[in-house]
Design a protein around this motif. Structure first.
Motif, PDB file in Angstrom:
ATOM      1  N   GLN A 117      40.997  38.454   4.420  1.00 41.60           N
ATOM      2  CA  GLN A 117      39.651  38.760   4.914  1.00 41.60           C
ATOM      3  C   GLN A 117      39.593  38.670   6.437  1.00 41.60           C
ATOM      4  OE1 GLN A 117      37.746  35.881   2.333  1.00 41.60           O
ATOM      5  NE2 GLN A 117      36.763  37.523   1.142  1.00 41.60           N
ATOM      6  N   LYS A 118      40.330  37.734   7.032  1.00 34.65           N
ATOM      7  CA  LYS A 118      40.357  37.645   8.498  1.00 34.65           C
ATOM      8  C   LYS A 118      40.966  38.894   9.101  1.00 34.65           C
ATOM      9  CE  LYS A 118      40.155  32.663   8.708  1.00 34.65           C
ATOM     10  NZ  LYS A 118      40.797  31.383   8.958  1.00 34.65           N
ATOM     11  N   ALA A 119      42.048  39.408   8.495  1.00 37.05           N
ATOM     12  CA  ALA A 119      42.654  40.657   8.991  1.00 37.05           C
ATOM     13  C   ALA A 119      41.663  41.816   8.849  1.00 37.05           C
ATOM     14  CB  ALA A 119      43.941  40.951   8.221  1.00 37.05           C
ATOM     15  N   MET A 120      40.952  41.860   7.731  1.00 33.67           N
ATOM     16  CA  MET A 120      39.946  42.889   7.501  1.00 33.67           C
ATOM     17  C   MET A 120      38.863  42.822   8.584  1.00 33.67           C
ATOM     18  SD  MET A 120      37.391  43.043   4.191  1.00 33.67           S
ATOM     19  CE  MET A 120      36.488  41.552   4.694  1.00 33.67           C
ATOM     20  N   LEU A 121      38.404  41.617   8.888  1.00 30.17           N
ATOM     21  CA  LEU A 121      37.344  41.465   9.880  1.00 30.17           C
ATOM     22  C   LEU A 121      37.841  41.705  11.298  1.00 30.17           C
ATOM     23  CD1 LEU A 121      35.349  38.463   8.384  1.00 30.17           C
ATOM     24  CD2 LEU A 121      34.858  40.924   8.205  1.00 30.17           C
ATOM     25  N   PRO A 141      48.858  45.220  10.109  1.00 27.53           N
ATOM     26  CA  PRO A 141      48.405  43.950   9.518  1.00 27.53           C
ATOM     27  C   PRO A 141      47.591  44.161   8.234  1.00 27.53           C
ATOM     28  CG  PRO A 141      47.890  44.011  11.872  1.00 27.53           C
ATOM     29  CD  PRO A 141      48.370  45.379  11.484  1.00 27.53           C
ATOM     30  N   LEU A 142      46.853  45.249   8.179  1.00 29.03           N
ATOM     31  CA  LEU A 142      46.064  45.531   6.983  1.00 29.03           C
ATOM     32  C   LEU A 142      46.971  45.920   5.817  1.00 29.03           C
ATOM     33  CD1 LEU A 142      43.198  47.449   8.763  1.00 29.03           C
ATOM     34  CD2 LEU A 142      43.054  45.172   7.758  1.00 29.03           C
ATOM     35  N   HIS A 143      47.950  46.758   6.090  1.00 23.02           N
ATOM     36  CA  HIS A 143      48.907  47.130   5.041  1.00 23.02           C
ATOM     37  C   HIS A 143      49.655  45.893   4.537  1.00 23.02           C
ATOM     38  CE1 HIS A 143      49.034  51.487   6.718  1.00 23.02           C
ATOM     39  NE2 HIS A 143      48.137  51.389   5.752  1.00 23.02           N
ATOM     40  N   ALA A 144      49.981  44.974   5.455  1.00 24.51           N
ATOM     41  CA  ALA A 144      50.694  43.748   5.062  1.00 24.51           C
ATOM     42  C   ALA A 144      49.868  42.893   4.105  1.00 24.51           C
ATOM     43  CB  ALA A 144      51.068  42.940   6.306  1.00 24.51           C
ATOM     44  N   HIS A 145      48.553  43.027   4.165  1.00 28.58           N
ATOM     45  CA  HIS A 145      47.666  42.282   3.266  1.00 28.58           C
ATOM     46  C   HIS A 145      47.257  43.096   2.051  1.00 28.58           C
ATOM     47  CE1 HIS A 145      47.066  38.531   5.446  1.00 28.58           C
ATOM     48  NE2 HIS A 145      47.072  39.235   6.563  1.00 28.58           N
TER      49      HIS A 145
END
Length: 192
Positions: A117-121, A141-145
């Motif tokens: 969620q932190k990466a999303m935000l 970073p989003l793909h990594a999550h």
């Protein structure tokens, strides 16, 4: 309070009136945004059609809580009192965390949320504040999550849509309903 008076519910076109009454039956009150925007029926219909397409969609990996978290966080960056309070209330309910809305509105890096969620935000805030600086490196970073490219589109679209909403609410001096402030903060009493 509002710079533009809301129309009387009885003067609304039947389709809009029906939707407003449906929301009132579910929530127990009419959120001010429903009447404030109804002064222009064509725009109301377009606004809520896009809102529902983004916020009620079932495809993708974003939860309803994730979506409300994006709205609350970016609305705080845009200084939108209405959206922070209203969507913060919905966020607290979806996440079942009474403190989360206040935390993400002030500093999502210190909030009790997941690294995903932190990466999303982080991405949503960049779309909110510096979309012209987005580049391919922002997707890694989003793909990594586990976010897909379609999820990333959703993050950006929600952020952008509520940028419009934030500006309309702020310029018109739309105030949050008092009911929103307490929602999701104290557990409801269970019937005896």
């Amino acid at each position: 309070m509002n710079r533009y008076p809301a129309p009387d519910i009885n003067d609304l076109p039947e389709d809009i009136k029906a939707k407003v009454l449906e929301v009132q039956a579910k929530a127990g009150f009419v959120p001010n945004v429903f009447l404030a925007l109804a002064r222009r029926p064509a725009e109301w219909r377009a606004f809520f059609a896009y809102h529902d397409a983004l916020m009620l969609k079932e495809e993708g990996s974003l939860t309803k809580g994730d979506r409300e978290m994006i709205v609350t966080t970016t609305s705080a960056a845009n200084h939108c009192l209405y959206c922070v309070v209203a969507h913060g209330a919905i966020l607290r309910i979806y996440e079942k965390k009474p403190l989360v809305a206040d935390q993400v509105a002030v500093n999502h890096h210190k909030a009790d949320i997941t690294p995903r969620q932190k990466a999303m935000l982080d991405f949503a805030m960049k779309v909110c504040l510096a979309s012209h600086e987005i580049n391919d490196d922002d997707f890694a970073p989003l793909h990594a999550h586990g976010f897909s490219d379609e999820d990333i589109w959703d993050i950006a679209a929600i952020t952008a849509f509520f940028g419009l909403s934030n500006r309309m609410a702020s310029f018109s001096n739309m105030m949050p309903n008092p009911e929103f402030y307490a929602m999701g903060r104290v557990p409801k009493a269970k019937p005896a």
